[in-house]
Design an enzyme around this catalytic site. Structure first.
Site, mmCIF file in Angstrom:
data_model
loop_
_atom_site.group_PDB
_atom_site.id
_atom_site.type_symbol
_atom_site.label_atom_id
_atom_site.label_comp_id
_atom_site.label_asym_id
_atom_site.label_seq_id
_atom_site.Cartn_x
_atom_site.Cartn_y
_atom_site.Cartn_z
ATOM 1 N N LYS A 146 0.798 -1.205 0.000
ATOM 2 C CA LYS A 146 0.000 0.000 0.000
ATOM 3 C C LYS A 146 0.846 1.277 0.000
ATOM 4 O O LYS A 146 0.428 2.322 -0.456
ATOM 5 C CB LYS A 146 -0.883 0.021 1.265
ATOM 6 C CG LYS A 146 -1.863 -1.101 1.381
ATOM 7 C CD LYS A 146 -2.624 -0.997 2.719
ATOM 8 C CE LYS A 146 -3.511 -2.187 2.922
ATOM 9 N NZ LYS A 146 -4.116 -2.148 4.296
ATOM 10 N N GLY A 147 2.016 1.191 0.618
ATOM 11 C CA GLY A 147 2.748 2.412 0.979
ATOM 12 C C GLY A 147 3.024 3.371 -0.158
ATOM 13 O O GLY A 147 3.093 4.582 0.057
ATOM 14 N N GLU A 162 8.387 2.173 -5.530
ATOM 15 C CA GLU A 162 8.332 1.749 -4.122
ATOM 16 C C GLU A 162 8.465 2.972 -3.223
ATOM 17 O O GLU A 162 9.162 3.925 -3.558
ATOM 18 C CB GLU A 162 9.474 0.785 -3.810
ATOM 19 C CG GLU A 162 9.102 -0.682 -3.916
ATOM 20 C CD GLU A 162 8.263 -1.172 -2.722
ATOM 21 O OE1 GLU A 162 7.592 -0.353 -2.065
ATOM 22 O OE2 GLU A 162 8.300 -2.389 -2.468
ATOM 23 N N ASP A 201 14.130 -1.255 2.441
ATOM 24 C CA ASP A 201 14.771 -1.435 3.747
ATOM 25 C C ASP A 201 15.789 -2.573 3.611
ATOM 26 O O ASP A 201 16.947 -2.346 3.291
ATOM 27 C CB ASP A 201 13.685 -1.732 4.779
ATOM 28 C CG ASP A 201 14.204 -1.681 6.203
ATOM 29 O OD1 ASP A 201 15.349 -1.278 6.398
ATOM 30 O OD2 ASP A 201 13.451 -2.031 7.120
ATOM 31 N N PHE A 257 13.065 4.328 12.526
ATOM 32 C CA PHE A 257 11.743 3.923 12.059
ATOM 33 C C PHE A 257 10.970 5.186 11.728
ATOM 34 O O PHE A 257 10.827 6.075 12.566
ATOM 35 C CB PHE A 257 11.021 3.107 13.129
ATOM 36 C CG PHE A 257 9.787 2.438 12.608
ATOM 37 C CD1 PHE A 257 9.867 1.210 11.973
ATOM 38 C CD2 PHE A 257 8.550 3.039 12.731
ATOM 39 C CE1 PHE A 257 8.727 0.595 11.463
ATOM 40 C CE2 PHE A 257 7.405 2.431 12.228
ATOM 41 C CZ PHE A 257 7.503 1.211 11.590
ATOM 42 N N VAL A 258 10.484 5.286 10.494
ATOM 43 C CA VAL A 258 9.809 6.506 10.052
ATOM 44 C C VAL A 258 8.395 6.205 9.576
ATOM 45 O O VAL A 258 8.081 5.067 9.208
ATOM 46 C CB VAL A 258 10.609 7.224 8.942
ATOM 47 C CG1 VAL A 258 11.898 7.796 9.493
ATOM 48 C CG2 VAL A 258 10.888 6.287 7.764
HETATM 49 C C1 PRP Z 1 7.246 -1.780 2.893
HETATM 50 C C2 PRP Z 1 7.657 -1.120 1.578
HETATM 51 C C3 PRP Z 1 8.310 -2.234 0.832
HETATM 52 C C4 PRP Z 1 8.899 -3.095 1.931
HETATM 53 C C5 PRP Z 1 10.354 -2.801 2.037
HETATM 54 O O1 PRP Z 1 6.010 -2.387 2.737
HETATM 55 O O2 PRP Z 1 6.550 -0.600 0.883
HETATM 56 O O3 PRP Z 1 7.392 -2.955 0.038
HETATM 57 O O4 PRP Z 1 8.256 -2.738 3.163
HETATM 58 O O5 PRP Z 1 10.937 -3.615 3.028
HETATM 59 P P1 PRP Z 1 12.167 -4.573 2.693
HETATM 60 O O6 PRP Z 1 13.119 -3.817 1.813
HETATM 61 O O7 PRP Z 1 12.761 -4.885 4.046
HETATM 62 O O8 PRP Z 1 11.644 -5.806 2.021
HETATM 63 P P2 PRP Z 1 5.201 -2.963 3.983
HETATM 64 O O9 PRP Z 1 5.539 -4.418 4.162
HETATM 65 O O10 PRP Z 1 5.410 -2.074 5.163
HETATM 66 O O11 PRP Z 1 3.704 -2.899 3.471
HETATM 67 P P3 PRP Z 1 2.793 -1.621 3.110
HETATM 68 O O12 PRP Z 1 3.439 -0.918 1.937
HETATM 69 O O13 PRP Z 1 1.482 -2.224 2.754
HETATM 70 O O14 PRP Z 1 2.745 -0.749 4.342
#
Ligand code: PRP
Length: 191
Positions: free
Chosen positions: A57-58, A113, A117, A166-167
Site C-alpha cells: 500500500k505504501g 516503491e 529497507d 523507524f519513520v
Molecule cells: C514496505 C515497503 C516495501 C517493503 C520494504 O512495505 O513498501 O514494500 O516494506 O521492506 P524490505 O526492503 O525490508 O523488504 P510494507 O511491508 O510495510 O507494506 P505496506 O506498503 O502495505 O505498508
C-alpha cells in the site's frame, strides 16, 4: 527498528499524536525531490510509454505525486504484496495479494516503491516481474533506509537515503496509521 524515542512532543505536526517525532523530510523537500525525479524520468523515457507499477500500500502517495511530475504519456497499474508474517519477512518471501491487470510482455516497467529497507521485497518483486518478459525494468524508490540492505538491488532512481530510524508518513504506516501525513517523521512509540 530503533527503540522509540521518549521526551516531549516534536513539532509542528498536522495532527496531535505523541508518537510523531522529528520531521525527517518535509513536504516541500519531498515535492522538490519528486519534481527532480519526474524530470529525470521524463528525459529518460522520452519516446517510450512507461508502465508505472505501484507496490501497495505504501507507495500510493508517492506514485500519485510522481506520476504528475512525469510529462509523458504513461500507464499505471497496481499490485499488493504482503510478507508471510513478521517472523519470515527477512526471508523475502512475499505473497501477491493483488496482481497486476496489465500484461508486462514488451513493456517498459518502472517499479515504484515508497521505501527499500532490507531490499528483500524488491528482490522478490524484480524476479517475479522480470519473468513476465518486460522490454525493460527499472526501480524508483522514494526512500532507502541506510545500513539495512541484505541484497544489493540496482535502484535507477532514488529520492532520499535516510538514517536507519523507524519513520512514518507520506504513505508509510505504523499499524496502518499515519499514511496520510504529508511529510515523513520519526516514530516515537506509543509512549
Ligand atoms: C514496505 C515497503 C516495501 C517493503 C520494504 O512495505 O513498501 O514494500 O516494506 O521492506 P524490505 O526492503 O525490508 O523488504 P510494507 O511491508 O510495510 O507494506 P505496506 O506498503 O502495505 O505498508
Amino acid at each position: 527498528m530503533l527503540d522509540p524515542v521518549s521526551g516531549p512532543p516534536v513539532g509542528p505536526h498536522v495532527l496531535d499524536d505523541p508518537a510523531l517525532g522529528r520531521i525527517v523530510k518535509s513536504s516541500d523537500e519531498i515535492a522538490a525531490r519528486i519534481a527532480e525525479l519526474g524530470a529525470q524520468i521524463t528525459e529518460d523515457y522520452r519516446g517510450r510509454l512507461p508502465l508505472l507499477v505501484c507496490v501497495l500500500k505504501g507507495a500510493f502517495v508517492f506514485i500519485a505525486d510522481l506520476a504528475r511530475e512525469i510529462h509523458l504519456p504513461i500507464e499505471v497499474d497496481f499490485m499488493a504484496v504482503a510478507s508471510y508474517g513478521a517472523s519470515t519477512k527477512s526471508s523475502g518471501v512475499v505473497r501477491i495479494v493483488k496482481d497486476l491487470d496489465i500484461d508486462l510482455a514488451g513493456r517498459h516497467v518502472l517499479l515504484v516503491e515508497d521505501i527499500v529497507d532490507s531490499g528483500l521485497t524488491l528482490s522478490y518483486l524484480r524476479r517475479n516481474l522480470l519473468a513476465r518478459d518486460p522490454a525493460s525494468m527499472e526501480v524508483c524508490a522514494l526512500f532507502v533506509r541506510q545500513g539495512n540492505q541484505k541484497t544489493q538491488e540496482e535502484l535507477r532512481y532514488v529520492g532520499f537515503e535516510i538514517p536507519p530510524a523507524f519513520v512514518l508518513g507520506y504513505g508509510l504506516d505504523v499499524g496502518e496509521r499515519f499514511r496520510n501525513l504529508p511529510y515523513v517523521c520519526e516514530y516515537r512509540g506509543e509512549g
